[in-house]
Write an enzyme that holds these catalytic residues in place. Structure first.
Site, PDB file in Angstrom:
ATOM      1  N   ILE A   1     -16.025  -6.437  77.666  1.00 31.30           N
ATOM      2  CA  ILE A   1     -15.765  -6.528  79.174  1.00 31.30           C
ATOM      3  C   ILE A   1     -14.410  -7.203  79.342  1.00 31.30           C
ATOM      4  CG2 ILE A   1     -16.550  -7.090  81.454  1.00 31.30           C
ATOM      5  CD1 ILE A   1     -18.552  -5.031  79.935  1.00 31.30           C
TER       6      ILE A   1
ATOM      7  N   ASP B   1      -9.522  -9.574  74.972  1.00 36.11           N
ATOM      8  CA  ASP B   1     -10.846  -9.939  74.390  1.00 36.11           C
ATOM      9  C   ASP B   1     -11.576 -11.059  75.028  1.00 36.11           C
ATOM     10  OD1 ASP B   1     -12.383  -9.202  72.383  1.00 36.11           O
ATOM     11  OD2 ASP B   1     -11.532 -10.124  70.759  1.00 36.11           O
TER      12      ASP B   1
ATOM     13  N   ASN C   1     -14.036 -18.457  72.398  1.00 38.14           N
ATOM     14  CA  ASN C   1     -12.785 -18.988  73.276  1.00 38.14           C
ATOM     15  C   ASN C   1     -11.595 -18.917  72.620  1.00 38.14           C
ATOM     16  OD1 ASN C   1     -13.657 -20.876  71.324  1.00 38.14           O
ATOM     17  ND2 ASN C   1     -13.287 -22.723  72.414  1.00 38.14           N
TER      18      ASN C   1
ATOM     19  N   LYS D   1     -18.613 -13.027  61.125  1.00 36.44           N
ATOM     20  CA  LYS D   1     -18.935 -12.522  62.351  1.00 36.44           C
ATOM     21  C   LYS D   1     -18.438 -13.227  63.658  1.00 36.44           C
ATOM     22  CE  LYS D   1     -22.487 -13.324  64.920  1.00 36.44           C
ATOM     23  NZ  LYS D   1     -22.198 -13.103  66.127  1.00 36.44           N
TER      24      LYS D   1
ATOM     25  N   SER E   1     -18.055 -13.807  67.751  1.00 32.09           N
ATOM     26  CA  SER E   1     -18.752 -13.888  68.867  1.00 32.09           C
ATOM     27  C   SER E   1     -18.820 -12.303  69.357  1.00 32.09           C
ATOM     28  CB  SER E   1     -18.163 -14.944  69.979  1.00 32.09           C
ATOM     29  OG  SER E   1     -18.885 -14.440  71.120  1.00 32.09           O
TER      30      SER E   1
ATOM     31  N   GLU F   1     -18.595 -26.731  63.681  1.00 28.06           N
ATOM     32  CA  GLU F   1     -17.673 -27.161  64.773  1.00 28.06           C
ATOM     33  C   GLU F   1     -18.484 -26.974  65.983  1.00 28.06           C
ATOM     34  OE1 GLU F   1     -14.907 -28.567  64.518  1.00 28.06           O
ATOM     35  OE2 GLU F   1     -14.130 -28.258  62.553  1.00 28.06           O
TER      36      GLU F   1
ATOM     37  N   CYS G   1     -13.672 -26.589  73.342  1.00 29.05           N
ATOM     38  CA  CYS G   1     -14.266 -27.500  72.929  1.00 29.05           C
ATOM     39  C   CYS G   1     -14.321 -28.889  72.880  1.00 29.05           C
ATOM     40  CB  CYS G   1     -14.856 -27.036  71.503  1.00 29.05           C
ATOM     41  SG  CYS G   1     -13.403 -27.253  70.167  1.00 29.05           S
TER      42      CYS G   1
ATOM     43  N   LYS H   1     -21.125 -37.353  65.064  1.00 26.18           N
ATOM     44  CA  LYS H   1     -22.275 -37.345  65.873  1.00 26.18           C
ATOM     45  C   LYS H   1     -22.779 -35.678  66.002  1.00 26.18           C
ATOM     46  CE  LYS H   1     -22.176 -40.417  69.332  1.00 26.18           C
ATOM     47  NZ  LYS H   1     -21.478 -41.446  70.433  1.00 26.18           N
TER      48      LYS H   1
ATOM     49  N   GLU I   1     -12.039 -28.719  59.816  1.00 28.12           N
ATOM     50  CA  GLU I   1     -11.079 -27.627  59.604  1.00 28.12           C
ATOM     51  C   GLU I   1      -9.650 -28.113  59.453  1.00 28.12           C
ATOM     52  OE1 GLU I   1     -12.974 -24.911  62.549  1.00 28.12           O
ATOM     53  OE2 GLU I   1     -13.399 -23.778  60.983  1.00 28.12           O
TER      54      GLU I   1
HETATM   55  P1  NAD Z   1     -22.876 -20.165  70.572  1.00 34.39           P
HETATM   56  O1  NAD Z   1     -23.559 -21.268  69.897  1.00 34.39           O
HETATM   57  O2  NAD Z   1     -23.605 -19.255  71.710  1.00 34.39           O
HETATM   58  O3  NAD Z   1     -22.654 -18.751  69.774  1.00 34.39           O
HETATM   59  C1  NAD Z   1     -21.714 -19.074  68.671  1.00 34.39           C
HETATM   60  C2  NAD Z   1     -21.901 -18.102  67.483  1.00 34.39           C
HETATM   61  O4  NAD Z   1     -22.903 -18.410  66.888  1.00 34.39           O
HETATM   62  C3  NAD Z   1     -21.907 -16.724  67.954  1.00 34.39           C
HETATM   63  O5  NAD Z   1     -21.137 -15.900  67.208  1.00 34.39           O
HETATM   64  C4  NAD Z   1     -23.202 -16.281  67.835  1.00 34.39           C
HETATM   65  O6  NAD Z   1     -23.678 -14.743  67.899  1.00 34.39           O
HETATM   66  C5  NAD Z   1     -23.871 -17.070  66.606  1.00 34.39           C
HETATM   67  N1  NAD Z   1     -25.108 -17.398  66.528  1.00 34.39           N
HETATM   68  C6  NAD Z   1     -26.152 -17.495  67.779  1.00 34.39           C
HETATM   69  N2  NAD Z   1     -27.375 -17.839  67.080  1.00 34.39           N
HETATM   70  C7  NAD Z   1     -27.185 -17.720  65.849  1.00 34.39           C
HETATM   71  C8  NAD Z   1     -28.135 -17.738  64.839  1.00 34.39           C
HETATM   72  N3  NAD Z   1     -29.514 -18.290  65.082  1.00 34.39           N
HETATM   73  N4  NAD Z   1     -27.792 -17.762  63.590  1.00 34.39           N
HETATM   74  C9  NAD Z   1     -26.350 -17.794  63.451  1.00 34.39           C
HETATM   75  N5  NAD Z   1     -25.443 -17.035  64.295  1.00 34.39           N
HETATM   76  C10 NAD Z   1     -26.035 -17.448  65.530  1.00 34.39           C
HETATM   77  O7  NAD Z   1     -21.577 -20.292  71.180  1.00 34.39           O
HETATM   78  P2  NAD Z   1     -20.304 -19.860  72.217  1.00 34.39           P
HETATM   79  O8  NAD Z   1     -21.284 -19.735  73.411  1.00 34.39           O
HETATM   80  O9  NAD Z   1     -20.039 -18.588  71.644  1.00 34.39           O
HETATM   81  O10 NAD Z   1     -19.354 -20.757  72.132  1.00 34.39           O
HETATM   82  C11 NAD Z   1     -19.259 -21.894  72.830  1.00 34.39           C
HETATM   83  C12 NAD Z   1     -19.589 -23.123  72.174  1.00 34.39           C
HETATM   84  O11 NAD Z   1     -18.642 -23.312  71.076  1.00 34.39           O
HETATM   85  C13 NAD Z   1     -19.459 -24.404  73.064  1.00 34.39           C
HETATM   86  O12 NAD Z   1     -20.398 -25.470  72.862  1.00 34.39           O
HETATM   87  C14 NAD Z   1     -18.042 -25.114  72.312  1.00 34.39           C
HETATM   88  O13 NAD Z   1     -18.010 -26.342  72.611  1.00 34.39           O
HETATM   89  C15 NAD Z   1     -18.213 -24.545  71.027  1.00 34.39           C
HETATM   90  N6  NAD Z   1     -16.830 -24.648  70.445  1.00 34.39           N
HETATM   91  C16 NAD Z   1     -16.455 -25.648  69.262  1.00 34.39           C
HETATM   92  C17 NAD Z   1     -15.406 -25.385  68.843  1.00 34.39           C
HETATM   93  C18 NAD Z   1     -15.243 -26.594  67.830  1.00 34.39           C
HETATM   94  O14 NAD Z   1     -14.096 -26.446  67.020  1.00 34.39           O
HETATM   95  N7  NAD Z   1     -15.865 -27.874  67.585  1.00 34.39           N
HETATM   96  C19 NAD Z   1     -14.562 -24.688  69.147  1.00 34.39           C
HETATM   97  C20 NAD Z   1     -14.675 -23.638  70.053  1.00 34.39           C
HETATM   98  C21 NAD Z   1     -16.096 -23.574  70.508  1.00 34.39           C
END
Ligand code: NAD
Length: 485
Positions: free
Chosen positions: A29, A95, A154, A177, A179, A251, A285, A452, A459
Site C-alpha cells: 500500500i 515502499d 522503516n 526476509k 518486513s 537491533e 529506532c 539493555k 552493525e
Molecule cells: P516487528 O518486530 O513487528 O517486525 C520486524 C520483523 O520481524 C518483520 O520482518 C517481521 O515479519 C519479523 N517477525 C515478526 N515476528 C517474527 C518471529 N516470531 N520470528 C521471526 N521474525 C518475525 O518490527 P516493525 O514494526 O517491522 O519495526 C519497528 C520496530 O523496529 C521498532 O521497534 C523499531 O525501534 C525497530 N527498529 C530497530 C532498529 C535498530 O537498528 N535498532 C532499526 C529500525 C527499526
C-alpha cells in the site's frame, strides 16, 4: 500505479526472480494515498526450502574466494546503487511513504556506503599469529555459514545492505526476509548484487510475515540471525535462535533521551529535537523521544520549536519540497493516534499537532507534548511515530538517573556548551550510541546498536565483522610431543 524498477516477482532465489502464487497474498500500500501498488506472495514452505538450500550450496565456494575478489563485487554493487539512486529512491518512497527529499539522500546511498565499506574491508580480514616459545598458534577468521536477515519497515534498502554487506564480505551467504509492510526494496538489492557479479544463491530474498521469519530462524542449516525489529519480536527470535545455539545480532527498539542543558545553543538543540523526532515521520529506532529540557530555557525552547515546526512541508512525498510524509501504514497511524490520546488523557500538555490530516493517506501532524512526567505512557513506551515528549529538569544527577530509567538503551543525546559535562553525560548514558550537540547520525564507519533491551551486537564499522565471522585457533607443535604414558 506505475513505479520505477518494479521487481518482477515476490522472491529472489539462486540469482533469479521466483514466484509462487500459492503463498498468502501481501498487498503493498502506498502510504501517501492508501492505494494498492503491488501484490506479492508470502513464501510457501517450498520457497523457504529453495532459498535456504541455495544459500547453503553457494556459501563454501564464496568463502573460498579471496577477500579482494569478494570485495570487488560488493563495491561494484555500491556503484550501481549510486548510479540508480533516483529510481531506487522513488521505489523506497513508494515502499515506505518517506519523502523523496529523504530517500534520495539516505536510503540507497547508505546502503551503497555499507557495500563500499565492507567491500573495501573484505581483503583486510585476517587471523593472527601467536608465538608460544618454539610452538605457535595461528587463528583463521572464518565465515559463519548461512545468515538470515530479518528487516523492519522503516529503512528497507538500508537494512538489506547493512546486514548483507558485512555477511557477504566475511564469506557468508544470506537469506533476507524484508518486513511484510515494505517488501519491494530488498528485491532490488538482490538484483543489483547479482548484476554486480555475485554468484547465484549468495543473497536471497523471500517474503512473508513472522511465520516465515520463524521458519528461517529455526532451520538447522542457518548459522546466524540478524533481526531489526521491536523488542517483543527480538525476544522471540533470540529465544528461537538460542535453541540452536546460533549467533545473533538484535537491533531493537528504543525510547531514547535527549538532554538539553541551560547553556545549550537553543537553535541547534531544536534542530536535534526535530531530527530526532520527526525525520521519517518519527519512524526511526534511535529517535530521542524523551526531550529533557532545563527549566531555565524551557519556554524559549518550546517557542522556537513551535515556530520551526510551522516550516514543515507536509504532503506529496514525491514532491522534492516535501519534508514530512505519512506514517508507513494505517495500522501504524492507529497505534500512534492511540498514544496521542493516552498522552492527553494522562495529563500531558499538547503544544502542537496531534491530529490526522484531512486527506488520503496516513498523515499525522508532527506532535509535541510538554509537561510530560516520567511515568506517563508516552514517556515509557516506544511510539514509533512523530510524537515528542518534553520533560522538565533542573539538576544533572537527577536528569541522568531519569534518562537511564528505561528498559531501552539504543541511543541518547546531550546539548550543552560545557565540554566536561558533555563527555561526563555521554559516559553516564546507558546507551549504545550517544550524540553530543547532534542527533541520529549513523555513518557506516561507526558501530551502531543497543544496550539493555535495545539489542545485542553491533552493525556497521569493524565491529560488525566480529558478528559475521568466527575465529578458529590452530595449534602447531614444532618438537616432539610428550605424553604421561
Ligand atoms: P516487528 O518486530 O513487528 O517486525 C520486524 C520483523 O520481524 C518483520 O520482518 C517481521 O515479519 C519479523 N517477525 C515478526 N515476528 C517474527 C518471529 N516470531 N520470528 C521471526 N521474525 C518475525 O518490527 P516493525 O514494526 O517491522 O519495526 C519497528 C520496530 O523496529 C521498532 O521497534 C523499531 O525501534 C525497530 N527498529 C530497530 C532498529 C535498530 O537498528 N535498532 C532499526 C529500525 C527499526
Amino acid at each position: 500505479m506505475p513505479y520505477p524498477t518494479q521487481p518482477t516477482a515476490s522472491h529472489y532465489i539462486n540469482g533469479q526472480y521466483v514466484e509462487d502464487t500459492a503463498g498468502t497474498p501481501i498487498d503493498v500500500i502506498y502510504a501517501a494515498t492508501g492505494e494498492k501498488i503491488a501484490t506479492l506472495h508470502s513464501a510457501t514452505p517450498a520457497i523457504i526450502e529453495q532459498a535456504v538450500a541455495a544459500a547453503k550450496a553457494a556459501q563454501p565456494a564464496w568463502a573460498a574466494m579471496t577477500g579482494t575478489e569478494r570485495g570487488r563485487i560488493l563495491r561494484r554493487a555500491a556503484d550501481i546503487l549510486r548510479e540508480r539512486n533516483h529510481d531506487l529512491s522513488v521505489l523506497e518512497t513508494y515502499d515506505t511513504g518517506k519523502p523523496y527529499q529523504e530517500t534520495s539522500v539516505v536510503d540507497a546511498t547508505s546502503g551503497a556506503d555499507a557495500l563500499e565499506y565492507f567491500g573495501g574491508m573484505a581483503a583486510t580480514l585476517t587471523g593472527e599469529h601467536i608465538q608460544l616459545g618454539e610452538d605457535w598458534v595461528y587463528t583463521r577468521r572464518e565465515a559463519l555459514g548461512v545468515c538470515v536477515g530479518i528487516g523492519a519497515w522503516n529503512y528497507p534498502t538500508q537494512i538489506a545492505c547493512w546486514k548483507g554487506a558485512p555477511a557477504l564480505a566475511c564469506g557468508n551467504s544470506m537469506v533476507f526476509k524484508p518486513s511484510e509492510t515494505t517488501p519491494l526494496c530488498a528485491l532490488k538489492v538482490a538484483e543489483i548484487l547479482h548484476e554486480a557479479g555475485l554468484p547465484a544463491g549468495l543473497y536471497n530474498v523471500i517474503q512473508g510475515l513472522g511465520d516465515v521469519g520463524a521458519a528461517l530462524v529455526t532451520d538447522p542449516r542457518v548459522d546466524k540471525v540478524s533481526l531489526t525489529g521491536s523488542v517483543p519480536t527480538g525476544r522471540k527470535v533470540y529465544a528461537a535462535a538460542a535453541a540452536g545455539i546460533k549467533h545473533v545480532t538484535m537491533e531493537l527498539g528504543g525510547k531514547s533521551p535527549m538532554i538539553v542543558f541551560e547553556d545549550a545553543d537553543i537553535e541547534n538543540a531544536v534542530s536535534g529535537a526535530i531530527l530526532g523526532n520527526f525525520y521519517s515521520s518519527g519512524q526511526v529506532c534511535s529517535n530521542g523521544t524523551r526531550v529533557f529540557v532545563h527549566t531555565a530555557i524551557k519556554d524559549a525552547f518550546l517557542t522556537r520549536l513551535a515556530e520551526r515546526l510551522k516550516g514543515a512541508v507536509i504532503g506529496d512525498p514525491m514532491d522534492p519540497d516535501t519534508s514530512f510524509g505519512p506514517m508507513v501504514s494505517a495500522r501504524q497511524m492507529g497505534i500512534v493516534q492511540g498514544y496521542i490520546e493516552k498522552g492527553i488523557a494522562e495529563g500531558a500538555r499538547l503544544v502542537c499537532g496531534g491530529k490526522q490530516l484531512d486527506q488520503d493517506g496516513f498523515f499525522l501532524e508532527p506532535t509535541v507534548f510538554a509537561d510530560v512526567k516520567d511515568d506517563m505512557t508516552i514517556a515509557r513506551e516506544e511510539i514509533f511515530g512523530p510524537v515528542m515528549a518534553v520533560l522538565d529538569f533542573e539538576d544533572e544527577d537527577d536528569v541522568m538517573a531519569r534518562a537511564n530509567d528505561t528498559e531501552f538503551g539504543l541511543a541518547a543525546g546531550v546539548f550543552t556548551r560545557d565540554l566536561s559535562r558533555a563527555h561526563r553525560v555521554a559516559a553516564n548514558f546507558e546507551a549504545g550510541t550517544c550524540y553530543i550537540n547532534t542527533y541520529n547520525d549513523a555513518p557506516v564507519e561507526a558501530p551502531f546498536g543497543g544496550s539493555k533491551n535495545s539489542g545485542v551486537g553491533r552493525e556497521n564499522s569493524k565491529a560488525a565483522i566480529e558478528h559475521y565471522s568466527q575465529l578458529k585457533s590452530v595449534y602447531v607443535r614444532m618438537g616432539d610431543l610428550e605424553a604421561p604414558f
